[in-house]
Enzyme design. Structure first.
Site, PDB file in Angstrom:
ATOM      1  N   HIS A 154      52.234  38.287  44.036  1.00  0.00           N
ATOM      2  CA  HIS A 154      52.554  37.182  43.133  1.00  0.00           C
ATOM      3  C   HIS A 154      53.242  37.665  41.854  1.00  0.00           C
ATOM      4  CE1 HIS A 154      49.397  38.213  40.230  1.00  0.00           C
ATOM      5  NE2 HIS A 154      48.619  38.474  41.272  1.00  0.00           N
ATOM      6  N   GLY A 184      41.101  39.728  39.020  1.00  0.00           N
ATOM      7  CA  GLY A 184      40.272  39.559  40.213  1.00  0.00           C
ATOM      8  C   GLY A 184      40.330  38.145  40.756  1.00  0.00           C
ATOM      9  N   GLU A 190      42.624  38.478  45.757  1.00  0.00           N
ATOM     10  CA  GLU A 190      42.642  39.774  45.090  1.00  0.00           C
ATOM     11  C   GLU A 190      41.265  40.430  45.189  1.00  0.00           C
ATOM     12  OE1 GLU A 190      43.691  42.480  44.338  1.00  0.00           O
ATOM     13  OE2 GLU A 190      44.937  42.247  42.548  1.00  0.00           O
ATOM     14  N   ARG A 198      41.020  53.207  41.137  1.00  0.00           N
ATOM     15  CA  ARG A 198      41.892  53.972  42.015  1.00  0.00           C
ATOM     16  C   ARG A 198      41.189  54.747  43.118  1.00  0.00           C
ATOM     17  NH1 ARG A 198      46.311  51.351  42.136  1.00  0.00           N
ATOM     18  NH2 ARG A 198      47.273  51.046  40.085  1.00  0.00           N
TER      19      ARG A 198
END
Length: 227
Positions: free
Chosen positions: A9, A22, A110, A138
């Site tokens: 998006h 989120g 998400e 990560r």
């Protein structure tokens, strides 16, 4: 053969504020709106038979804005899951031929950032330490407090793709997915058979389409220009 279009998006209001978003349902910013329209111009000549988005509005806005430039001139219409809504939104004319079904699912949402949602990323690093926040963001299997890891995200995105979307591609239906950075990373990991280390280095910019061709045997990434 069939095309699979993946699009993160456009920038949301919270992206621009550097906040963890989120599952918080935040709309696109003006820049995000512009990115979605530009993405639509990039993919305008690719055939699209059906659209999938997450349940979040920034994903839906991106898909709808992108389709305003599609060369087919077909109009997306949302397919509702609830039986009553599904029946009441049924089309009884030939106009259906000029429309493209759009399906929304939280399976494509998400990554859920738990107790980090709404917090500034830089301030969070200062509070918990850069290394800890880097692990949450990560690493593959380490989740933030009450949130999801990338692995957890894949546990819902990949089955949904394999059970709902992939059969359409096998039947030569061209699919456009408008979703999110982490939900798309998990799908790309499955599509391209990436390792945990490889997917962690994968960056997906907002509003930049990725296009694959399903050949009947494998997915091939297509270079720009598309079409």
């Amino acid at each position: 053969m069939a095309f699979l279009i993946l699009l993160r998006h456009g920038k949301s209001v919270w992206n621009e504020k550097n906040l963890f978003t989120g599952w918080v349902d935040i709309p696109l910013s003006q820049k995000g709106i512009d990115e979605a329209i530009l993405a639509g111009q990039v993919i305008k000549d690719l055939p699209i038979d059906c659209i999938f988005t997450s349940s979040l509005v920034r994903s839906l806005m991106t898909a709808l804005l992108a389709m305003t430039h599609h060369s087919s001139k077909k109009v997306p219409y949302i397919i509702h899951d609830a039986p009553q809504q599904k029946q009441m939104s049924r089309i009884y004319s030939e106009e259906e031929q000029h429309m493209i079904p759009l399906y929304r699912s939280s399976a494509l949402n998400e990554r859920m950032y738990g107790e980090l949602q709404g917090k500034n990323k830089q301030e969070t690093a200062e509070q918990f330490g850069e290394e800890q926040v880097k692990l949450w963001r990560r690493s593959y299997k380490i989740a933030p407090p009450k949130g999801e890891s990338l692995y957890d995200t894949g546990q819902r995105t990949i089955p949904y793709f394999q059970e709902t979307i992939f059969p359409l591609l096998q039947n030569s239906k061209n699919v456009f997915i408008s979703a999110h950075g982490n939900s798309l990373r998990s799908l790309i990991m499955d599509i391209e058979k990436l390792s945990e280390e490889e997917v962690l280095s994968l960056e997906l910019p907002t509003g930049k389409p990725l296009v694959y061709l399903w050949t009947g045997h494998t997915f091939e990434r297509r270079p720009e220009p598309f079409g």
